[in-house]
Design a protein around this motif. Structure first.
Motif, short mmCIF file in Angstrom:
data_model
loop_
_atom_site.label_atom_id
_atom_site.label_comp_id
_atom_site.label_asym_id
_atom_site.label_seq_id
_atom_site.Cartn_x
_atom_site.Cartn_y
_atom_site.Cartn_z
N UNK A 99 0.92 -1.31 -0.04
CA UNK A 99 -0.08 -0.11 0.00
C UNK A 99 0.93 1.18 -0.14
N UNK A 100 0.41 2.00 -0.89
CA UNK A 100 1.30 3.55 -1.01
C UNK A 100 0.98 4.48 0.17
N UNK A 101 2.20 4.72 0.76
CA UNK A 101 1.76 6.06 1.83
C UNK A 101 2.26 7.23 1.30
N UNK A 102 1.89 8.55 1.61
CA UNK A 102 2.37 9.68 1.07
C UNK A 102 2.05 10.68 2.44
N UNK A 103 3.54 11.14 2.71
CA UNK A 103 3.32 12.18 3.81
C UNK A 103 3.95 13.37 3.31
N UNK A 104 3.03 14.44 3.64
CA UNK A 104 3.68 15.80 3.11
C UNK A 104 4.15 16.89 4.18
N UNK A 105 4.97 17.62 3.83
CA UNK A 105 5.62 18.35 4.77
C UNK A 105 6.05 19.84 4.19
N UNK A 152 -0.47 10.24 -5.95
CA UNK A 152 -0.02 9.46 -6.84
C UNK A 152 -0.80 8.34 -7.94
N UNK A 153 -0.11 8.13 -8.78
CA UNK A 153 -0.98 7.24 -9.80
C UNK A 153 0.16 6.26 -10.35
N UNK A 154 -0.36 5.18 -10.57
CA UNK A 154 0.64 4.26 -11.16
C UNK A 154 0.30 4.30 -12.58
N UNK A 155 1.57 4.75 -13.47
CA UNK A 155 1.33 4.94 -14.79
C UNK A 155 1.62 6.43 -15.09
N UNK A 203 -8.76 15.03 -10.62
CA UNK A 203 -8.61 14.46 -9.25
C UNK A 203 -8.79 12.81 -9.21
N UNK A 204 -9.71 12.63 -10.06
CA UNK A 204 -10.17 11.11 -10.14
C UNK A 204 -9.06 10.34 -10.52
N UNK A 205 -8.28 10.58 -11.48
CA UNK A 205 -7.08 9.83 -11.81
C UNK A 205 -6.23 9.33 -10.92
N UNK A 265 -3.78 7.41 -4.88
CA UNK A 265 -3.22 7.45 -3.41
C UNK A 265 -3.09 8.98 -3.17
N UNK A 266 -3.33 9.34 -1.67
CA UNK A 266 -3.28 10.77 -1.49
C UNK A 266 -2.54 10.74 -0.12
#
Length: 123
Positions: A1-7, A98-101, A107-109, A112-113
């Motif tokens: 599972x992708x995880x994204x952490x902004x700062x 993030x999107x694979x590809x 937004x819908x494309x 992961x957020x």
């Protein structure tokens, strides 16, 4: 599972700069196109910038062209958004996605957020 952490968000005066970072984990970063979106109070989430898997191609919302730069470091699994000459209308929560590809702008494309980081620009 992708995880994204902004700062990197914060409060800056008009004309100031901020650099947002988004750390990616859980999958192979170089396989994912990345995007930044923002959402102001009472408004829909809006595309700001996107970058291709290699970093060779980028695209921007018209109102940020020439002020914002998206980049990525595939050795650090991180995408950045350098924001210069900030304006009060840039105030919003900024989200990494993030999107694979290949690179997309809707937004819908995106699959992961991150949780978002607040950017506030004072006049």
């Amino acid at each position: 599972q992708v995880q994204l952490v902004e700062s990197g968000g914060g409060l800056v005066p008009a004309g100031g700069s901020l650099r947002l970072s988004c750390a990616f984990s859980g999958r192979t970063f170089r396989n994912y196109a990345m995007g930044w979106f923002h959402q102001a109070p009472g408004k829909e989430r809006e595309f700001v910038a996107a970058i291709s898997t290699s970093g060779a191609r980028t695209n921007y919302l018209d109102s940020v062209k020439g002020r914002f730069t998206i980049s990525r470091d595939n050795s650090k699994d991180t995408v950045y958004l350098q924001m210069n000459n900030l304006k009060p209308e840039d105030t919003a929560v900024y989200y990494c996605a993030a999107r694979d590809g290949s690179m997309r702008y809707a937004f819908s494309e995106y699959d992961y957020w991150g949780q978002g980081t607040q950017v506030t620009v004072s006049s």
